[in-house]
Structures are given as C-alpha cells and as structure tokens.
Motif scaffolding. Structure first.
Motif, PDB file in Angstrom:
ATOM      1  N   VAL A   1       0.839  -1.201   0.000  1.00  0.00           N
ATOM      2  CA  VAL A   1       0.000   0.000   0.000  1.00  0.00           C
ATOM      3  C   VAL A   1       0.873   1.250   0.000  1.00  0.00           C
ATOM      4  N   ARG A   2       1.944   1.252   0.795  1.00  0.00           N
ATOM      5  CA  ARG A   2       2.862   2.398   0.798  1.00  0.00           C
ATOM      6  C   ARG A   2       3.506   2.581  -0.573  1.00  0.00           C
ATOM      7  N   ALA A   3       3.876   1.480  -1.219  1.00  0.00           N
ATOM      8  CA  ALA A   3       4.477   1.561  -2.554  1.00  0.00           C
ATOM      9  C   ALA A   3       3.494   2.200  -3.532  1.00  0.00           C
ATOM     10  N   LEU A   4       2.237   1.816  -3.441  1.00  0.00           N
ATOM     11  CA  LEU A   4       1.215   2.387  -4.312  1.00  0.00           C
ATOM     12  C   LEU A   4       1.066   3.886  -4.059  1.00  0.00           C
ATOM     13  N   CYS A   5       1.055   4.287  -2.805  1.00  0.00           N
ATOM     14  CA  CYS A   5       0.959   5.711  -2.471  1.00  0.00           C
ATOM     15  C   CYS A   5       2.160   6.482  -3.010  1.00  0.00           C
ATOM     16  N   GLU A   6       3.339   5.909  -2.904  1.00  0.00           N
ATOM     17  CA  GLU A   6       4.542   6.564  -3.427  1.00  0.00           C
ATOM     18  C   GLU A   6       4.488   6.692  -4.945  1.00  0.00           C
ATOM     19  N   MET A   7       3.878   5.716  -5.609  1.00  0.00           N
ATOM     20  CA  MET A   7       3.765   5.771  -7.064  1.00  0.00           C
ATOM     21  C   MET A   7       2.914   6.962  -7.502  1.00  0.00           C
ATOM     22  N   THR A   8       1.989   7.407  -6.688  1.00  0.00           N
ATOM     23  CA  THR A   8       1.143   8.551  -7.049  1.00  0.00           C
ATOM     24  C   THR A   8       1.918   9.859  -6.979  1.00  0.00           C
ATOM     25  N   GLN A   9       3.092   9.853  -6.352  1.00  0.00           N
ATOM     26  CA  GLN A   9       3.886  11.066  -6.212  1.00  0.00           C
ATOM     27  C   GLN A   9       4.697  11.379  -7.463  1.00  0.00           C
ATOM     28  N   GLY A  10       4.831  10.434  -8.360  1.00  0.00           N
ATOM     29  CA  GLY A  10       5.638  10.623  -9.561  1.00  0.00           C
ATOM     30  C   GLY A  10       4.936  11.465 -10.604  1.00  0.00           C
ATOM     31  N   ASP A  11       5.606  11.662 -11.705  1.00  0.00           N
ATOM     32  CA  ASP A  11       5.081  12.414 -12.834  1.00  0.00           C
ATOM     33  C   ASP A  11       3.823  11.722 -13.358  1.00  0.00           C
ATOM     34  N   PRO A  12       2.695  12.412 -13.398  1.00  0.00           N
ATOM     35  CA  PRO A  12       1.467  11.760 -13.853  1.00  0.00           C
ATOM     36  C   PRO A  12       1.434  11.507 -15.349  1.00  0.00           C
ATOM     37  N   GLY A  13       2.324  12.157 -16.097  1.00  0.00           N
ATOM     38  CA  GLY A  13       2.318  11.981 -17.546  1.00  0.00           C
ATOM     39  C   GLY A  13       1.135  12.692 -18.173  1.00  0.00           C
ATOM     40  N   PRO A  14       0.961  12.531 -19.467  1.00  0.00           N
ATOM     41  CA  PRO A  14      -0.077  13.268 -20.171  1.00  0.00           C
ATOM     42  C   PRO A  14      -1.477  12.649 -20.042  1.00  0.00           C
ATOM     43  N   ALA A  15      -1.560  11.430 -19.583  1.00  0.00           N
ATOM     44  CA  ALA A  15      -2.857  10.742 -19.556  1.00  0.00           C
ATOM     45  C   ALA A  15      -3.740  11.248 -18.426  1.00  0.00           C
ATOM     46  N   ASP A  16      -5.039  11.348 -18.707  1.00  0.00           N
ATOM     47  CA  ASP A  16      -5.999  11.688 -17.670  1.00  0.00           C
ATOM     48  C   ASP A  16      -6.563  10.440 -17.007  1.00  0.00           C
ATOM     49  N   GLN A  17      -6.119   9.294 -17.462  1.00  0.00           N
ATOM     50  CA  GLN A  17      -6.539   8.039 -16.865  1.00  0.00           C
ATOM     51  C   GLN A  17      -5.296   7.194 -16.646  1.00  0.00           C
ATOM     52  N   ARG A  18      -5.178   6.676 -15.456  1.00  0.00           N
ATOM     53  CA  ARG A  18      -3.995   5.888 -15.129  1.00  0.00           C
ATOM     54  C   ARG A  18      -4.355   4.857 -14.067  1.00  0.00           C
ATOM     55  N   ALA A  19      -3.917   3.649 -14.255  1.00  0.00           N
ATOM     56  CA  ALA A  19      -4.155   2.580 -13.286  1.00  0.00           C
ATOM     57  C   ALA A  19      -2.825   2.175 -12.664  1.00  0.00           C
ATOM     58  N   LEU A  20      -2.781   2.163 -11.344  1.00  0.00           N
ATOM     59  CA  LEU A  20      -1.595   1.780 -10.596  1.00  0.00           C
ATOM     60  C   LEU A  20      -1.928   0.538  -9.789  1.00  0.00           C
ATOM     61  N   SER A  21      -0.962  -0.351  -9.636  1.00  0.00           N
ATOM     62  CA  SER A  21      -1.234  -1.539  -8.836  1.00  0.00           C
ATOM     63  C   SER A  21       0.035  -2.073  -8.191  1.00  0.00           C
ATOM     64  N   ALA A  22      -0.168  -2.807  -7.112  1.00  0.00           N
ATOM     65  CA  ALA A  22       0.919  -3.503  -6.427  1.00  0.00           C
ATOM     66  C   ALA A  22       0.391  -4.872  -6.011  1.00  0.00           C
ATOM     67  N   ARG A  23       1.301  -5.837  -5.991  1.00  0.00           N
ATOM     68  CA  ARG A  23       0.910  -7.208  -5.671  1.00  0.00           C
ATOM     69  C   ARG A  23       1.948  -7.812  -4.741  1.00  0.00           C
TER      70      ARG A  23
END
Length: 83
Positions: free
Chosen positions: A34-56
């Motif tokens: 969960v922390r890894a997923l939260c950290e991933m949201t801190q990066g550059d969002p890029g040009p897309a208005d839709q983005r899916a992030l996941s961790a397993r």
C-alpha cells in the motif's frame, strides 16, 4: 522470517521484485504494498488523464497473497488549455 515480493505496475512500467523483503508477516507485506502504491502517485502523472496503478504481494513460492489497485481519472469540465 518469511520473504515477500512486491511487484508494481504504474501503467507505463511493470516491475517484478526479484529480491523481496524479509517481513514479520503478510500484514507487514500488505502495508508495504500500500505504501508503494501511495509513493507511485507522487511521480510524474504523464499526459494521460486516466492511469491505473497496482501492487501485488507474492510469497516465496510465487503465489499471490494480496493485491491493491488505484485508478486515477481526470476529466476536463471546460476546454483543456493549450499545451
């Protein structure tokens, strides 16, 4: 102590954890994912208005124990500004 592996996918790149983490239990592995997923949201969002992030979380034998996902969706309510 058991070893857990946290694989991540930010919609642009998938990272398979090859080293893993020695953690007390699967709850600690879940917290790390969960922390890894939260950290991933801190990066550059890029040009897309839709983005899916996941961790397993995987166990030492490769079985999936837990997964977490987050979908970011942006929607313009006015004409988007020029780039």
């Amino acid at each position: 102590m058991p070893r857990f592996f946290i694989d991540t996918d930010d919609g642009r790149m998938t990272v398979t954890d090859k080293d893993g983490y020695e953690l007390a239990n699967v709850r600690a592995a879940r917290d790390l994912a969960v922390r890894a997923l939260c950290e991933m949201t801190q990066g550059d969002p890029g040009p897309a208005d839709q983005r899916a992030l996941s961790a397993r979380v995987r166990s030492e034998d490769g079985g999936t124990l837990y997964s977490v996902a987050l979908t970011l969706t942006g929607e313009w309510w006015t004409a988007p500004p020029a780039a």
